[in-house]
Design an enzyme around this catalytic site. Structure first.
Site, PDB file in Angstrom:
ATOM      1  N   LYS A  45       0.840  -1.214   0.000  1.00  0.00           N
ATOM      2  CA  LYS A  45       0.000   0.000   0.000  1.00  0.00           C
ATOM      3  C   LYS A  45       0.869   1.257   0.000  1.00  0.00           C
ATOM      4  O   LYS A  45       0.604   2.192  -0.748  1.00  0.00           O
ATOM      5  CB  LYS A  45      -0.929  -0.037   1.229  1.00  0.00           C
ATOM      6  CG  LYS A  45      -1.895   1.122   1.318  1.00  0.00           C
ATOM      7  CD  LYS A  45      -3.139   0.763   2.095  1.00  0.00           C
ATOM      8  CE  LYS A  45      -2.923   0.715   3.602  1.00  0.00           C
ATOM      9  NZ  LYS A  45      -2.678   2.055   4.199  1.00  0.00           N
ATOM     10  N   SER A  46       1.903   1.270   0.814  1.00  0.00           N
ATOM     11  CA  SER A  46       2.754   2.474   0.897  1.00  0.00           C
ATOM     12  C   SER A  46       3.406   2.770  -0.458  1.00  0.00           C
ATOM     13  O   SER A  46       3.448   3.917  -0.911  1.00  0.00           O
ATOM     14  CB  SER A  46       3.858   2.271   1.940  1.00  0.00           C
ATOM     15  OG  SER A  46       3.302   2.118   3.222  1.00  0.00           O
ATOM     16  N   ARG A  50       2.649   5.957  -3.284  1.00  0.00           N
ATOM     17  CA  ARG A  50       3.771   6.799  -3.718  1.00  0.00           C
ATOM     18  C   ARG A  50       4.026   6.671  -5.215  1.00  0.00           C
ATOM     19  O   ARG A  50       4.445   7.640  -5.855  1.00  0.00           O
ATOM     20  CB  ARG A  50       5.024   6.446  -2.902  1.00  0.00           C
ATOM     21  CG  ARG A  50       4.926   6.942  -1.435  1.00  0.00           C
ATOM     22  CD  ARG A  50       5.929   6.237  -0.541  1.00  0.00           C
ATOM     23  NE  ARG A  50       6.010   6.760   0.817  1.00  0.00           N
ATOM     24  CZ  ARG A  50       5.170   6.446   1.822  1.00  0.00           C
ATOM     25  NH1 ARG A  50       4.161   5.607   1.607  1.00  0.00           N
ATOM     26  NH2 ARG A  50       5.343   6.959   3.023  1.00  0.00           N
ATOM     27  N   GLY A 118      -5.429   7.512   5.364  1.00  0.00           N
ATOM     28  CA  GLY A 118      -4.555   8.447   6.072  1.00  0.00           C
ATOM     29  C   GLY A 118      -3.294   8.769   5.285  1.00  0.00           C
ATOM     30  O   GLY A 118      -2.878   9.924   5.191  1.00  0.00           O
ATOM     31  N   SER A 191       6.642   8.783  12.558  1.00  0.00           N
ATOM     32  CA  SER A 191       5.606   8.716  11.528  1.00  0.00           C
ATOM     33  C   SER A 191       6.193   8.947  10.146  1.00  0.00           C
ATOM     34  O   SER A 191       6.682  10.031   9.832  1.00  0.00           O
ATOM     35  CB  SER A 191       4.519   9.763  11.790  1.00  0.00           C
ATOM     36  OG  SER A 191       3.684   9.859  10.654  1.00  0.00           O
ATOM     37  N   ASP A 344       1.577  -1.443  11.840  1.00  0.00           N
ATOM     38  CA  ASP A 344       0.242  -1.865  11.393  1.00  0.00           C
ATOM     39  C   ASP A 344      -0.047  -3.328  11.730  1.00  0.00           C
ATOM     40  O   ASP A 344      -1.142  -3.832  11.456  1.00  0.00           O
ATOM     41  CB  ASP A 344       0.114  -1.669   9.876  1.00  0.00           C
ATOM     42  CG  ASP A 344       0.084  -0.189   9.501  1.00  0.00           C
ATOM     43  OD1 ASP A 344      -0.334   0.622  10.350  1.00  0.00           O
ATOM     44  OD2 ASP A 344       0.483   0.148   8.372  1.00  0.00           O
ATOM     45  N   ARG A 418      -7.821  -3.375   9.418  1.00  0.00           N
ATOM     46  CA  ARG A 418      -6.918  -4.340  10.063  1.00  0.00           C
ATOM     47  C   ARG A 418      -7.546  -4.990  11.294  1.00  0.00           C
ATOM     48  O   ARG A 418      -7.201  -6.105  11.661  1.00  0.00           O
ATOM     49  CB  ARG A 418      -5.586  -3.688  10.404  1.00  0.00           C
ATOM     50  CG  ARG A 418      -4.856  -3.204   9.140  1.00  0.00           C
ATOM     51  CD  ARG A 418      -3.391  -2.956   9.367  1.00  0.00           C
ATOM     52  NE  ARG A 418      -2.873  -2.030   8.375  1.00  0.00           N
ATOM     53  CZ  ARG A 418      -2.558  -2.348   7.125  1.00  0.00           C
ATOM     54  NH1 ARG A 418      -2.695  -3.578   6.700  1.00  0.00           N
ATOM     55  NH2 ARG A 418      -2.100  -1.443   6.289  1.00  0.00           N
TER      56      ARG A 418
HETATM   57  C1  S3P Z   1       2.430   4.643   6.236  1.00  0.00           C
HETATM   58  C2  S3P Z   1       2.897   5.002   7.467  1.00  0.00           C
HETATM   59  C3  S3P Z   1       2.324   4.518   8.733  1.00  0.00           C
HETATM   60  C4  S3P Z   1       1.398   3.326   8.533  1.00  0.00           C
HETATM   61  C5  S3P Z   1       0.492   3.528   7.355  1.00  0.00           C
HETATM   62  C6  S3P Z   1       1.302   3.700   6.086  1.00  0.00           C
HETATM   63  C7  S3P Z   1       3.076   5.190   5.031  1.00  0.00           C
HETATM   64  O1  S3P Z   1       1.587   5.560   9.339  1.00  0.00           O
HETATM   65  O2  S3P Z   1       0.635   3.102   9.690  1.00  0.00           O
HETATM   66  O3  S3P Z   1      -0.381   2.419   7.194  1.00  0.00           O
HETATM   67  O4  S3P Z   1       2.847   4.663   3.922  1.00  0.00           O
HETATM   68  O5  S3P Z   1       3.839   6.159   5.166  1.00  0.00           O
HETATM   69  P1  S3P Z   1       2.304   6.627  10.315  1.00  0.00           P
HETATM   70  O6  S3P Z   1       3.264   7.396   9.543  1.00  0.00           O
HETATM   71  O7  S3P Z   1       1.188   7.497  10.844  1.00  0.00           O
HETATM   72  O8  S3P Z   1       2.917   5.799  11.410  1.00  0.00           O
END
Ligand code: S3P
Length: 468
Positions: A45-46, A50, A118, A191, A344, A418
């Site tokens: 997902k990350s 991006r 988020g 974060s 996560d 999750r």
């Molecule tokens: C993520 C960072 C994490 C993670 C989220 C994905 C990212 O959040 O929990 O699922 O892709 O940068 P935080 O940066 O708030 O810890």
């Protein structure tokens, strides 16, 4: 063509959109046979978010293989289209992103709805925050509760104008700085989203943006921006903190990206295979970035039989295949400083801990309070509802393993994918079925969850009484 909003050739991503806005759809799981077989979990997902964002900021065509086709990523695709990128699915299933170039974003004509995402909204705020455009962001009930000040505050320092709901929550509107100020920013909490938002705003600021990261978090932004041609360096200062320096206004070059399997999604079959007796599962092509492998390390320390085979490098990231066999687990103390590398994965780790011998103590969990739900509370209530004793404090969780009669409860998911997936895994090894109040939220990150588990032999049912 630059500046036109186009839609996907296929309706695949679109049909997934916001499916959890409709009535909740409960799901139940129960014990069946052992889990066996070879699977691949969807793309990370990350990296998927991006890929679309950086592709949109490059001039020319980026291609993305293995993109995670989930609601969160769909929202990011729509946001990038809203500022002029053209994102389409190609005949071979991969995606093309025709970027418009850093500094050339168009002003979106509509409110940007990020649903549950988020990462999507925080990173996009960073990108838009240094472009002279106005944009309004909204999200679902979960995202609207989450703190945005952690990103909006450094953006304000860079010159972004912000109007947000009380407590810096969504809905929020921003007008990006005409000329953003490059800043030096020490990230106050571990974060990757905050680190990334500042770096992405710094992309369109003249001069050097510096981010100091006292506690290291996932480094996909740094690695991928380098791949796209940005001038970005990572070093350590005298206190051992990571120092990331980015020179603003580079010309980003399009890339061909192959997204590896998401280790956070792999966590569910990984734990399920460990706790369902007789299981033997192979999970292929999983991202093994060192900032993402805390769960594997922890499960091995608990006695899990996990073999990493065929380690290799793909597109600058380490990947491998995981062979997992059912194991007798024992409770351990998980070091607090491991939390960012498995942030996560705590819900599913708590499920593994329920079947371990003895107590599993997990400190350093304060960030879990501000995830898609208050995950610390949601996990504790879910365990209790299913007869697993646990102790929750402000930032720790202790799970008492080996209870006699696990299951039989209904778990409130609070729009948290999750939580839903972790407790369905609990039900696969429980004495009685486990129900989650809403399975639709799973589409946020892992739309193929049910079908992949069914392939392995799991019993998941939309009807609670059937699973019983
Ligand atoms: C993520 C960072 C994490 C993670 C989220 C994905 C990212 O959040 O929990 O699922 O892709 O940068 P935080 O940066 O708030 O810890």
């Amino acid at each position: 063509m630059i500046g036109r909003v186009t839609f996907l050739k296929t309706s695949k991503l679109r049909t997934l959109k916001m499916s959890h806005d409709s009535a909740p759809s409960p799901l139940s799981s129960s014990t069946g046979s052992s889990l066996t077989g070879t699977i691949r979990v969807p793309g990370d997902k990350s990296i998927s978010h991006r890929s679309l964002m950086f592709g949109a900021l490059a001039v020319g065509r980026t291609t993305v293989k293995g993109l995670l086709e989930s609601e969160d990523v769909l929202a990011t695709a729509d946001a990038m289209r809203a500022v002029g990128a053209i994102i389409e699915q190609l005949d071979d299933g991969s995606y093309s992103v025709d970027g418009i170039g850093l500094g050339s974003l168009l002003e979106p004509e509509q409110v940007i709805d990020f649903g549950n995402a988020g990462t999507g909204v925080r990173l996009t705020m960073g990108i838009f925050g240094s472009h002279n455009i106005a944009a309004t962001f909204v999200g679902d009930a979960s995202l609207s509760k989450r703190p945005m000040g952690r990103v909006l505050n450094p953006l304000r320092e860079m010159g972004t104008n912000v109007i947000a709901r009380d407590g810096d929550r969504l809905p929020a509107s921003i007008r990006g700085a005409e000329t953003a100020l490059p800043i030096t920013y020490r990230v106050p909490m571990p974060s990757a989203q905050v680190k990334s938002a500042v770096l992405l705003a710094g992309l369109n600021a003249p001069g050097e943006t510096t981010v100091i990261e006292p506690i290291p978090t996932r480094d996909h932004t740094e690695k991928m921006l380098k791949g796209f041609g940005a001038d970005i360096t990572v070093s350590h200062n005298e206190n051992g903190e990571r120092v990331i320096k980015l020179k603003g206004q580079p010309e980003l070059r399009p890339q061909d990206i192959d997204v590896p399997g998401d280790p956070s999604s792999a966590g569910f079959p990984l734990v399920a295979a460990l706790i369902v007796p007789g299981s033997d599962v192979m999970i292929e092509n999983v991202l093994l970035n060192e900032h993402r492998t805390g769960l594997i390390t922890t499960l091995v320390e608990m006695g899990g039989d996990i073999e990493i085979i065929n380690r290799r490098e793909t597109g600058g990231e380490e990947v491998g295949d995981l062979r997992v066999k059912a194991s007798r687990l024992k409770g351990i103390t998980v070091p607090a400083d491991r939390a960012p590398s498995m942030i996560d994965e705590y819900p599913v780790l708590a499920v593994a801990a329920a079947f371990a011998e003895g107590d599993t103590f997990m400190p350093g969990l304060d960030e879990l309070r501000v995830k898609e739900s208050d995950r610390l509370a949601a996990v504790a209530r879910g365990l209790e509802a299913n007869g697993v004793p646990c102790i929750e404090t402000e930032d720790t969780l202790t799970v008492k393993g080996g209870a006699d009669n696990i299951g039989g409860g209904t778990v409130t998911t609070h729009l948290d994918h999750r939580i839903a997936m972790a407790f369905l895994v609990l039900g696969m090894a429980s004495h009685r079925p486990v129900t989650v109040d809403d399975g639709a939220v799973i589409a946020t990150s892992f739309p193929t969850f049910t079908s992949l588990f069914e392939e392995l032999g799991a019993v998941i049912s939309a009807n609670a009484s059937e699973a019983a």
